[in-house]
Write a protein that holds these residues in place. Structure first.
Motif, PDB file in Angstrom:
ATOM      1  N   GLN A 298      21.198  47.297  11.343  1.00  0.00           N
ATOM      2  CA  GLN A 298      22.452  47.012  10.651  1.00  0.00           C
ATOM      3  C   GLN A 298      23.022  48.263   9.993  1.00  0.00           C
ATOM      4  OE1 GLN A 298      23.560  43.554   9.619  1.00  0.00           O
ATOM      5  NE2 GLN A 298      25.269  44.302   8.432  1.00  0.00           N
TER       6      GLN A 298
ATOM      7  N   ALA B  47      25.093  38.660   8.126  1.00  0.00           N
ATOM      8  CA  ALA B  47      24.939  39.481   9.331  1.00  0.00           C
ATOM      9  C   ALA B  47      25.588  38.811  10.544  1.00  0.00           C
ATOM     10  CB  ALA B  47      23.455  39.746   9.602  1.00  0.00           C
TER      11      ALA B  47
ATOM     12  N   MET C 172      29.329  39.209  10.241  1.00  0.00           N
ATOM     13  CA  MET C 172      29.718  40.584  10.595  1.00  0.00           C
ATOM     14  C   MET C 172      29.686  40.787  12.107  1.00  0.00           C
ATOM     15  SD  MET C 172      27.711  42.751   7.669  1.00  0.00           S
ATOM     16  CE  MET C 172      28.414  44.338   8.003  1.00  0.00           C
ATOM     17  N   GLY C 173      28.654  40.285  12.739  1.00  0.00           N
ATOM     18  CA  GLY C 173      28.539  40.432  14.187  1.00  0.00           C
ATOM     19  C   GLY C 173      29.657  39.734  14.932  1.00  0.00           C
TER      20      GLY C 173
ATOM     21  N   THR D 256      29.356  43.970   3.795  1.00  0.00           N
ATOM     22  CA  THR D 256      28.164  44.761   3.484  1.00  0.00           C
ATOM     23  C   THR D 256      27.746  44.532   2.037  1.00  0.00           C
ATOM     24  OG1 THR D 256      28.751  46.434   5.124  1.00  0.00           O
ATOM     25  CG2 THR D 256      27.228  47.116   3.387  1.00  0.00           C
TER      26      THR D 256
ATOM     27  N   PHE E  69      24.447  43.931  14.290  1.00  0.00           N
ATOM     28  CA  PHE E  69      24.640  42.928  13.237  1.00  0.00           C
ATOM     29  C   PHE E  69      24.029  41.585  13.642  1.00  0.00           C
ATOM     30  CE2 PHE E  69      28.808  45.390  12.512  1.00  0.00           C
ATOM     31  CZ  PHE E  69      28.168  46.340  11.740  1.00  0.00           C
TER      32      PHE E  69
END
Length: 182
Positions: free
Chosen positions: A21, A81, A84-85, A102, A164
């Motif tokens: 990450q 995560a 975000m991905g 983040t 991510f």
């Protein structure tokens, strides 16, 4: 100790995911903007929650069930995560959104830290504690060596979104081990 072994393996995988990450985030912010301020703020978003929340998280770990705090914080980080991905994969990530997500993810890390450190004496015998601490350091440093290299390969092969999403997946093992721990 079977619980320690399972948790050590799961945390090794999760720590590799964390380093994936970090590489993916650094690569992505540098590809989204040329602003040195925004690029530098990524590290602030990673560390500021730890600075602000570690002390209160330690107090929470003293009064609440450490296992539940850990499960919740691991799930929090996994969700962040995955978000975000998916946003990166969809091609709609912005520098501000990356910094915000983040920061949100690092809130989970800040809350996770104190109870994680405090559970070790609960899962290993007193005489095994020095060895368990040493193995924890070995696992962290192994992840620190593998994660960035693997992250670079994933970015080249698939893109930063993969780092991510794989980080999100990496929390699942820890959650399962913690959930099964009674």
């Amino acid at each position: 100790q079977p619980l320690f072994r399972a948790l050590w393996i799961a945390s090794l995988v999760s720590n590799i995911g964390t380093w994936l990450q970090e590489v993916g985030g650094g690569w992505l912010i540098a590809s989204l903007t040329t602003s040195p301020t925004l690029i530098g703020l990524l590290e602030t978003a990673l560390t500021l929650p730890i600075f602000l929340l570690s002390l209160p998280a330690g107090a929470l770990a003293d009064i609440l069930d450490k296992r539940r705090i850990l499960i919740a914080s691991q799930a929090w980080m996994a969700v962040a995560a995955f978000i975000m991905g998916m946003i990166t994969l969809a091609g709609v990530m912005t520098p501000g959104l990356l910094l915000t997500l983040t920061f949100v993810m690092s809130i989970g890390a800040a809350i996770n830290g104190p109870p994680w450190q405090a559970i070790l004496p609960e899962i290993v015998k007193r005489e095994e504690l020095p060895s368990a601490v040493a193995l924890g350091s070995v696992g962290f440093n192994t992840a620190r060596a593998i994660g960035p290299a693997l992250g670079g390969i994933l970015i080249i092969a698939l893109g930063p979104w993969a780092t991510f999403l794989l980080n999100g997946v990496s929390f699942i093992g820890v959650i399962i081990v913690l959930y099964r721990w009674r």
